[in-house]
Design an enzyme around this catalytic site. Structure first.
Site, PDB file in Angstrom:
ATOM      1  N   SER A   1       0.824  -1.214   0.000  1.00 11.62           N
ATOM      2  CA  SER A   1       0.000   0.000   0.000  1.00 11.62           C
ATOM      3  C   SER A   1       0.855   1.259   0.000  1.00 11.62           C
ATOM      4  O   SER A   1       0.453   2.293   0.532  1.00 11.62           O
ATOM      5  CB  SER A   1      -0.908   0.001   1.228  1.00 11.62           C
TER       6      SER A   1
ATOM      7  N   ALA B   1       3.537   2.870  -5.029  1.00 10.04           N
ATOM      8  CA  ALA B   1       3.473   2.020  -6.225  1.00 10.04           C
ATOM      9  C   ALA B   1       2.208   1.162  -6.216  1.00 10.04           C
ATOM     10  O   ALA B   1       1.481   1.088  -7.209  1.00 10.04           O
ATOM     11  CB  ALA B   1       4.721   1.142  -6.307  1.00 10.04           C
TER      12      ALA B   1
ATOM     13  N   ALA C   1       8.323   9.301   3.608  1.00  7.61           N
ATOM     14  CA  ALA C   1       9.178  10.094   2.709  1.00  7.61           C
ATOM     15  C   ALA C   1       9.044  11.576   3.050  1.00  7.61           C
ATOM     16  O   ALA C   1       7.961  12.055   3.362  1.00  7.61           O
ATOM     17  CB  ALA C   1       8.784   9.838   1.264  1.00  7.61           C
TER      18      ALA C   1
ATOM     19  N   GLY D   1      10.778  15.017  -1.050  1.00 12.76           N
ATOM     20  CA  GLY D   1       9.914  15.357  -2.163  1.00 12.76           C
ATOM     21  C   GLY D   1       9.970  14.377  -3.309  1.00 12.76           C
ATOM     22  O   GLY D   1      10.531  13.295  -3.208  1.00 12.76           O
TER      23      GLY D   1
ATOM     24  N   GLU E   1      17.981  19.797  -5.118  1.00 14.38           N
ATOM     25  CA  GLU E   1      18.570  18.746  -4.274  1.00 14.38           C
ATOM     26  C   GLU E   1      19.866  18.271  -4.909  1.00 14.38           C
ATOM     27  O   GLU E   1      20.020  18.380  -6.132  1.00 14.38           O
ATOM     28  CB  GLU E   1      17.591  17.567  -4.192  1.00 14.38           C
TER      29      GLU E   1
ATOM     30  N   HIS F   1      21.640   6.458   3.726  1.00 19.48           N
ATOM     31  CA  HIS F   1      21.391   7.888   3.893  1.00 19.48           C
ATOM     32  C   HIS F   1      22.379   8.422   4.912  1.00 19.48           C
ATOM     33  O   HIS F   1      22.537   7.853   5.992  1.00 19.48           O
ATOM     34  CB  HIS F   1      19.953   8.138   4.369  1.00 19.48           C
TER      35      HIS F   1
ATOM     36  N   ARG G   1      25.211  11.365  -1.819  1.00 19.21           N
ATOM     37  CA  ARG G   1      24.938  10.644  -0.574  1.00 19.21           C
ATOM     38  C   ARG G   1      26.032   9.638  -0.203  1.00 19.21           C
ATOM     39  O   ARG G   1      26.432   9.555   0.951  1.00 19.21           O
ATOM     40  CB  ARG G   1      23.640   9.844  -0.699  1.00 19.21           C
TER      41      ARG G   1
ATOM     42  N   HIS H   1      18.993   2.861   3.634  1.00 20.59           N
ATOM     43  CA  HIS H   1      17.849   3.703   3.270  1.00 20.59           C
ATOM     44  C   HIS H   1      17.025   3.142   2.121  1.00 20.59           C
ATOM     45  O   HIS H   1      15.806   3.090   2.192  1.00 20.59           O
ATOM     46  CB  HIS H   1      18.403   5.078   2.887  1.00 20.59           C
TER      47      HIS H   1
ATOM     48  N   GLU I   1       9.850   0.227  -5.024  1.00 20.80           N
ATOM     49  CA  GLU I   1      11.182  -0.143  -4.521  1.00 20.80           C
ATOM     50  C   GLU I   1      11.471  -1.641  -4.665  1.00 20.80           C
ATOM     51  O   GLU I   1      12.627  -2.046  -4.735  1.00 20.80           O
ATOM     52  CB  GLU I   1      11.298   0.296  -3.049  1.00 20.80           C
TER      53      GLU I   1
ATOM     54  N   ARG J   1      20.939   6.054  -6.764  1.00 17.22           N
ATOM     55  CA  ARG J   1      19.641   6.709  -6.955  1.00 17.22           C
ATOM     56  C   ARG J   1      19.766   8.204  -6.702  1.00 17.22           C
ATOM     57  O   ARG J   1      20.288   8.630  -5.677  1.00 17.22           O
ATOM     58  CB  ARG J   1      18.623   6.134  -5.984  1.00 17.22           C
TER      59      ARG J   1
HETATM   60  C1  LIG Z   1      12.373   8.052   5.902  1.00 14.68           C
HETATM   61  C2  LIG Z   1      12.320   7.972   4.403  1.00 14.68           C
HETATM   62  C3  LIG Z   1      12.354   9.129   3.643  1.00 14.68           C
HETATM   63  C4  LIG Z   1      12.308   9.061   2.255  1.00 14.68           C
HETATM   64  N1  LIG Z   1      12.270  10.225   1.535  1.00 14.68           N
HETATM   65  C5  LIG Z   1      12.115  10.150   0.187  1.00 14.68           C
HETATM   66  C6  LIG Z   1      11.935  11.338  -0.587  1.00 14.68           C
HETATM   67  O1  LIG Z   1      11.898  12.446  -0.061  1.00 14.68           O
HETATM   68  N2  LIG Z   1      11.791  11.205  -1.935  1.00 14.68           N
HETATM   69  C7  LIG Z   1      11.807   9.989  -2.574  1.00 14.68           C
HETATM   70  O2  LIG Z   1      11.668   9.921  -3.796  1.00 14.68           O
HETATM   71  N3  LIG Z   1      11.957   8.857  -1.856  1.00 14.68           N
HETATM   72  C8  LIG Z   1      12.089   8.901  -0.505  1.00 14.68           C
HETATM   73  N4  LIG Z   1      12.221   7.749   0.215  1.00 14.68           N
HETATM   74  C9  LIG Z   1      12.121   6.457  -0.490  1.00 14.68           C
HETATM   75  C10 LIG Z   1      10.666   6.212  -0.858  1.00 14.68           C
HETATM   76  O3  LIG Z   1       9.850   6.617   0.188  1.00 14.68           O
HETATM   77  C11 LIG Z   1      10.396   4.746  -1.159  1.00 14.68           C
HETATM   78  O4  LIG Z   1      11.343   4.242  -2.044  1.00 14.68           O
HETATM   79  C12 LIG Z   1       9.017   4.566  -1.784  1.00 14.68           C
HETATM   80  O5  LIG Z   1       8.063   5.201  -0.978  1.00 14.68           O
HETATM   81  C13 LIG Z   1       8.695   3.095  -1.922  1.00 14.68           C
HETATM   82  O6  LIG Z   1       7.358   2.958  -2.285  1.00 14.68           O
HETATM   83  P1  LIG Z   1       6.754   1.517  -2.550  1.00 14.68           P
HETATM   84  O7  LIG Z   1       5.336   1.722  -2.922  1.00 14.68           O
HETATM   85  O8  LIG Z   1       7.610   0.775  -3.476  1.00 14.68           O
HETATM   86  O9  LIG Z   1       6.902   0.761  -1.144  1.00 14.68           O
HETATM   87  P2  LIG Z   1       6.436   1.157   0.317  1.00 14.68           P
HETATM   88  O10 LIG Z   1       5.943   2.535   0.377  1.00 14.68           O
HETATM   89  O11 LIG Z   1       7.527   0.791   1.247  1.00 14.68           O
HETATM   90  O12 LIG Z   1       5.219   0.167   0.582  1.00 14.68           O
HETATM   91  C14 LIG Z   1       5.442  -1.214   0.733  1.00 14.68           C
HETATM   92  C15 LIG Z   1       4.135  -1.890   1.079  1.00 14.68           C
HETATM   93  O13 LIG Z   1       4.290  -3.301   0.990  1.00 14.68           O
HETATM   94  C16 LIG Z   1       3.672  -3.910   2.107  1.00 14.68           C
HETATM   95  N5  LIG Z   1       4.282  -5.217   2.355  1.00 14.68           N
HETATM   96  C17 LIG Z   1       5.600  -5.532   2.481  1.00 14.68           C
HETATM   97  N6  LIG Z   1       5.738  -6.858   2.700  1.00 14.68           N
HETATM   98  C18 LIG Z   1       4.485  -7.387   2.722  1.00 14.68           C
HETATM   99  C19 LIG Z   1       3.965  -8.686   2.925  1.00 14.68           C
HETATM  100  N7  LIG Z   1       4.755  -9.747   3.168  1.00 14.68           N
HETATM  101  N8  LIG Z   1       2.630  -8.855   2.890  1.00 14.68           N
HETATM  102  C20 LIG Z   1       1.794  -7.810   2.668  1.00 14.68           C
HETATM  103  N9  LIG Z   1       2.238  -6.554   2.479  1.00 14.68           N
HETATM  104  C21 LIG Z   1       3.562  -6.343   2.493  1.00 14.68           C
HETATM  105  C22 LIG Z   1       3.876  -2.917   3.229  1.00 14.68           C
HETATM  106  O14 LIG Z   1       2.965  -3.184   4.262  1.00 14.68           O
HETATM  107  C23 LIG Z   1       3.620  -1.608   2.478  1.00 14.68           C
HETATM  108  O15 LIG Z   1       2.233  -1.399   2.413  1.00 14.68           O
HETATM  109  C24 LIG Z   1      12.259   7.800   1.605  1.00 14.68           C
HETATM  110  C25 LIG Z   1      12.225   6.632   2.374  1.00 14.68           C
HETATM  111  C26 LIG Z   1      12.247   6.706   3.761  1.00 14.68           C
HETATM  112  C27 LIG Z   1      12.193   5.440   4.552  1.00 14.68           C
END
Ligand SMILES: Cc1cc2nc3c(=O)[nH]c(=O)nc-3n(C[C@H](O)[C@H](O)[C@H](O)COP(=O)(O)OP(=O)(O)OC[C@H]3O[C@@H](n4cnc5c(N)ncnc54)[C@H](O)[C@@H]3O)c2cc1C
Length: 552
Positions: free
Chosen positions: A41, A44, A74, A77, A141, A258, A304, A365, A389, A400
């Site tokens: 959730s 992506a 995140a 931005g 940035e 990070h 970084r 990170h 991710e 990245r």
């Molecule tokens: C503190 C922080 C700051 C950041 N700042 C930035 C920023 O400013 N700009 C930027 O571009 N990126 C930033 N990033 C990176 C970015 O946030 C992530 O790469 C991006 O949000 C990943 O999105 P995603 O949808 O792939 O995964 P996520 O947002 O991590 O979502 C993963 C989902 O998968 C679910 N999941 C995992 N395993 C299972 C399972 N076994 N069963 C069911 N569900 C599961 C989780 O519950 C979650 O809902 C940051 C990351 C962090 C941690």
């Protein structure tokens, strides 16, 4: 699939995992059917679900609440070309430069070009991006040649985007959300096609969701390391699941660290965004000396990986556990307005950022690699997609560029959803249920304290597969993880704690193996025994579970 030349690791040495973590008897398990199941959730998964739901029934599952994700945390931005002075060519060039020769140019072009339109759509859906007059405000940035980082509510960008997408998901009758559903394994039929997922539902126990299309959007791996910015959900489950199912994974040696996370004993490692350094914050050591100019001409604005290694070196030199960020000279009101989250966080530990130094150190990170996908987000397994991710699209190459990951999740989430919505498969009839029966051989070994294994693994990964690596320490990590695997992987657990432990061990082994094979330094992968980039390694390292019958 992209046809890059690559080194592929097969066979001995890769984790000898069985096909499924649990016993499966599909006829006797609670089950539902749908056109599309999305696992995750974050940005992506939410974006994929929205797009697919235009003409498909979607079930979206997540292992915690819908907010539990990296996306929600995140800060800085999301990058996109939003100003006249900027150009797609410039964003493309910056991304390729950061990628150190390993980015896939077609993917970069696709993502860069689709970014502005999808951010506009988020604005139309009510995302509260910060504005400058009638335009979105964009920040500069590190690594970006133009200001192009859009942000919301100061440093709450991820929360704002996630809430906007969650509201859209909740308005769509074609999407059913199941929270606290732990996906254990993706299911494949005899022909190797993905047919859905088996998981633990908090109400129904073990449950199968049969689906014509399965989307892995499970996010990152940060929790495999002792020091990380990632929330507890980031245990690399998706990568381990895909590996067990036989998907191709790539670039797992590339982990971004990070440089600046808050270092207060007992606190989780909250990230202090680098936009702060962009706006004038300085790094000083525990003796109060500014040190970054000794390491790089760009000082605090160096990439970084350079800043992370410099901090580590300075910590060693001064025999300290951390360094400090100094923002005492910055305008107090501006800091409070622009970085409310950071001010609030520091305050909660008694740190007044206008008077006190902020203790920081680097943390794991972002996972650059992941499940290999093509331009439609399809993996090597028919019916299985990956985005965000968890995917290895080739966008980031070996490093990245900041704020490109939210962008990647948004763009590829939509691409995957669109591909599913337009799929020629006759989804009027949802998938035929194959019979899946799988019996795990009984293990008579002793019971385990999985919490202890997890902590030991996290410490080992931080020490041996961290910011600076050597062949000797990588081999040591592989041996130790292999030893732990021998008595953890043969167990059948009945709770997420145990499955996460098995997934973490599997993913960690793949990462360490890939890092050992890359005998050079490129992007975020730094080998002090091979400190230079070597053109023989201008290639992707792929891992695939060996097609060995004994292992299934
Ligand atoms: C503190 C922080 C700051 C950041 N700042 C930035 C920023 O400013 N700009 C930027 O571009 N990126 C930033 N990033 C990176 C970015 O946030 C992530 O790469 C991006 O949000 C990943 O999105 P995603 O949808 O792939 O995964 P996520 O947002 O991590 O979502 C993963 C989902 O998968 C679910 N999941 C995992 N395993 C299972 C399972 N076994 N069963 C069911 N569900 C599961 C989780 O519950 C979650 O809902 C940051 C990351 C962090 C941690």
């Amino acid at each position: 699939m992209p046809t890059d030349t690559c080194q592929r690791i097969y066979g001995p040495g890769l984790p000898a995992v069985r096909r499924y973590l649990v016993n499966i008897d599909s006829a006797g398990t609670a089950q539902v059917s749908t056109h599309c199941v999305v696992i995750g959730s974050g940005i992506a998964g939410l974006r994929a679900a929205i797009e697919a739901s235009r003409n498909r029934k979607v079930i979206l599952v997540c292992k915690g609440s819908i907010q539990d994700s990296n996306t929600y945390h995140a800060q800085g931005g999301i990058a996109a070309v939003l100003e006249k002075q900027d150009s797609f060519e410039a964003h493309l060039a910056d991304t390729l430069k950061a990628g150190c020769g390993l980015s896939d140019q077609k993917v970069v072009e696709l993502v860069v070009r689709q970014g502005p339109g999808l951010i506009k759509e988020l604005v139309e859906w009510g995302a509260p991006f910060d504005r400058s007059g009638d335009r979105l405000h964009v920040s500069l940035e590190g690594g970006h040649s133009h200001p192009r980082v859009a942000h919301a509510q100061g440093d709450r960008t991820g929360t704002a985007i996630a809430q906007t997408l969650i509201a859209q998901v909740q308005q769509r009758p074609n999407i059913r959300v199941i929270e606290y559903f732990f996906a254990i394994d993706i299911l494949t039929d005899k022909e190797g096609r993905c047919v859905g997922v088996i998981g633990l539902d908090q109400h129904h126990g073990l449950q199968i969701i049969w689906a014509n299309h399965t989307v892995l959007a499970t996010g990152g791996i940060g929790r495999i390391y002792r020091e990380t910015t990632n929330p507890p959900v980031a245990t690399g489950d998706g990568l381990a699941m895909a590996y067990r199912a036989g998907a191709v994974l790539q670039d797992l040696e590339f982990v971004q660290f990070h440089p600046t996370t808050l270092y207060v004993a007992g606190a989780s490692r909250a990230l202090i965004t680098e936009v702060l350094r962009g706006e004038g914050a300085l790094l000083v050591d525990t003796k109060g000396r500014r040190f970054m100019p000794d390491y790089d001409p760009a000082a605090e604005l160096a990439p970084r990986d350079v800043v992370s290694r410099a901090i580590l070196a300075q910590m060693r030199k001064t025999d300290s556990t951390h360094v400090y960020l100094d923002i005492r000279h910055m305008d107090k009101d501006k800091v409070a307005r622009r970085f409310p989250l950071i001010c609030e966080l520091c305050e909660s530990f008694g740190i007044d950022v206008s008077r006190d130094l902020i203790p920081v150190r680097p943390s794991a990170h972002y996972m650059i690699g992941g499940v290999k996908t093509d331009l439609d987000g399809q993996t090597s397994i028919p019916g299985l997609y990956a985005c965000g991710e968890a995917a290895g699209t080739g966008l980031h190459g070996a490093n990245r560029l900041g704020s490109n990951s939210l962008l990647e999740g948004l763009v590829f989430g939509r691409i995957v959803g669109l591909h599913i919505a337009n799929s020629p498969v006759n989804d009027a009839a949802v998938i035929k249920h194959p019979v899946i029966q799988y019996k795990v051989p009984r293990s008579d070994r002793s019971r385990l304290d999985t919490g202890d294994v997890r902590n030991s693994l996290r410490a080992l990964m931080w020490r041996n597969v961290g910011i600076s690596r050597t062949g000797k320490r990588l081999k040591e990590a592989i041996d130790i993880i292999g030893f732990w695997q021998r008595y953890v992987m043969d167990k059948v657990f009945d709770d997420p704690e145990g499955w996460e432990c098995q997934n973490m061990l599997t993913t960690a082994m793949l990462m360490a193996r890939s890092a050992l094979l890359r005998k050079e330094s490129r992007g975020v992968h730094f080998r002090s025994d091979h400190p230079r980039q070597d053109e023989r390694f201008k290639t992707h390292i792929e891992v695939v579970r060996p097609p060995d019958k004994d292992w299934s």
